[in-house]
Write an enzyme that holds these catalytic residues in place. Sequence first.
Site, PDB file in Angstrom:
ATOM      1  N   PRO A   1      -9.250   3.756  29.242  1.00 20.78           N
ATOM      2  CA  PRO A   1      -8.073   3.800  30.119  1.00 20.78           C
ATOM      3  C   PRO A   1      -7.017   2.772  29.722  1.00 20.78           C
ATOM      4  O   PRO A   1      -5.899   2.795  30.236  1.00 20.78           O
ATOM      5  CB  PRO A   1      -8.632   3.504  31.511  1.00 20.78           C
ATOM      6  CG  PRO A   1     -10.056   3.164  31.347  1.00 20.78           C
ATOM      7  CD  PRO A   1     -10.473   3.369  29.926  1.00 20.78           C
TER       8      PRO A   1
ATOM      9  N   GLU B   1     -19.086  -0.355  32.133  1.00 20.45           N
ATOM     10  CA  GLU B   1     -17.877  -1.084  32.534  1.00 20.45           C
ATOM     11  C   GLU B   1     -16.945  -1.330  31.362  1.00 20.45           C
ATOM     12  O   GLU B   1     -15.772  -1.597  31.536  1.00 20.45           O
ATOM     13  CB  GLU B   1     -18.245  -2.414  33.193  1.00 20.45           C
ATOM     14  CG  GLU B   1     -18.775  -2.255  34.598  1.00 20.45           C
ATOM     15  CD  GLU B   1     -17.830  -1.456  35.498  1.00 20.45           C
ATOM     16  OE1 GLU B   1     -16.648  -1.823  35.578  1.00 20.45           O
ATOM     17  OE2 GLU B   1     -18.290  -0.468  36.092  1.00 20.45           O
TER      18      GLU B   1
ATOM     19  N   ARG C   1      -6.797  23.394  18.954  1.00 21.32           N
ATOM     20  CA  ARG C   1      -5.932  24.565  19.131  1.00 21.32           C
ATOM     21  C   ARG C   1      -4.670  24.502  18.293  1.00 21.32           C
ATOM     22  O   ARG C   1      -3.957  25.489  18.169  1.00 21.32           O
ATOM     23  CB  ARG C   1      -5.646  24.802  20.608  1.00 21.32           C
ATOM     24  CG  ARG C   1      -4.938  23.691  21.315  1.00 21.32           C
ATOM     25  CD  ARG C   1      -5.125  23.808  22.811  1.00 21.32           C
ATOM     26  NE  ARG C   1      -4.836  25.153  23.302  1.00 21.32           N
ATOM     27  CZ  ARG C   1      -3.637  25.715  23.308  1.00 21.32           C
ATOM     28  NH1 ARG C   1      -2.610  25.041  22.854  1.00 21.32           N
ATOM     29  NH2 ARG C   1      -3.471  26.923  23.772  1.00 21.32           N
TER      30      ARG C   1
ATOM     31  N   ASP D   1       3.339  26.719  23.864  1.00 20.13           N
ATOM     32  CA  ASP D   1       2.752  26.062  25.029  1.00 20.13           C
ATOM     33  C   ASP D   1       3.711  25.058  25.650  1.00 20.13           C
ATOM     34  O   ASP D   1       4.593  24.548  24.985  1.00 20.13           O
ATOM     35  CB  ASP D   1       1.522  25.247  24.610  1.00 20.13           C
ATOM     36  CG  ASP D   1       0.346  26.129  24.299  1.00 20.13           C
ATOM     37  OD1 ASP D   1       0.315  27.264  24.780  1.00 20.13           O
ATOM     38  OD2 ASP D   1      -0.543  25.650  23.575  1.00 20.13           O
TER      39      ASP D   1
HETATM   40  N1  ADE Z   1     -12.505   6.296  29.882  1.00 21.58           N
HETATM   41  C1  ADE Z   1     -12.466   6.168  31.206  1.00 21.58           C
HETATM   42  N2  ADE Z   1     -11.300   6.602  31.722  1.00 21.58           N
HETATM   43  C2  ADE Z   1     -10.566   7.033  30.657  1.00 21.58           C
HETATM   44  C3  ADE Z   1      -9.271   7.593  30.516  1.00 21.58           C
HETATM   45  N3  ADE Z   1      -8.472   7.785  31.557  1.00 21.58           N
HETATM   46  N4  ADE Z   1      -8.849   7.910  29.282  1.00 21.58           N
HETATM   47  C4  ADE Z   1      -9.634   7.685  28.203  1.00 21.58           C
HETATM   48  N5  ADE Z   1     -10.859   7.155  28.280  1.00 21.58           N
HETATM   49  C5  ADE Z   1     -11.327   6.835  29.490  1.00 21.58           C
END
Ligand code: ADE
Length: 236
Positions: free
Chosen positions: A89, A116, A154, A169
């Site tokens: 994230p 974590e 794709r 797309d």
């Molecule tokens: N791992 C946990 N959440 C994630 C996300 N939003 N994008 C990529 N990897 C992740």
Amino acid sequence: MRIDILTLFPDMFDGPLKTSILGRAQESGLLDIHVHDIRGWTTDKHNKVDDRPFGGGPGMVLMCQPLHDAVLAVEASDTRRAHRMLLSPQGRRLSQDIVESLAQQERLLLIAGHYEGIDERVIDALEPDEVSIGDYVLSGGELPALVLVDAIARLLPGALGHEGSAAEDSFSIKDDDGTPLLDTPHYTRPRNWEDRQVPDVLLSGDHGAIAKWRLEQQRQRTQDRRPDLLDDPTND
Ligand code: ADE
């Protein structure tokens, strides 16, 4: 294209990689995907791959050694240089432009983090291209890795079986000035369903009029649903 995926949960990939476009792309040789269990590289006698975080806090942290050894061993199994990526994230946010540039690579190595987090030192050592699939947190990088692989697959010439459709797309469609546009609405038979009609223009056979109507729909939808795309200065 070759894609190596490093994970602690290889089973999560079984169904999705066998199915539909991803399955066909592999059968036809367009894509060569290898899923590897990071646990296979642990040197710990209890097969330990994670430990509690220094400084305290919840959850477990993936240790440096198994991941580092896994990356080096997997990379050495093919002479092509792999573009290293970490799904997290905290990465740059994935976009169609990024997917298009990744689709040009001959080899990708995807690390799906879990728990974590991952010990920061192995991230520093491996220097992966860190990518997030959106501003929300999943329990691991496995689903994001599948999202990325699907989005890339794709775009590979021949993967969709009907050339041209990926270019039509949402986000791949560009207005004259380069602004990305959302897709037009689609309809199929019957012409009348529960008193809802297919727009007349689509039944007219007038290809010029159809193309014009579709472009208007794309612009209107983008304006209504994603006005942020229209005034994003990074879209040029
Ligand atoms: N791992 C946990 N959440 C994630 C996300 N939003 N994008 C990529 N990897 C992740």
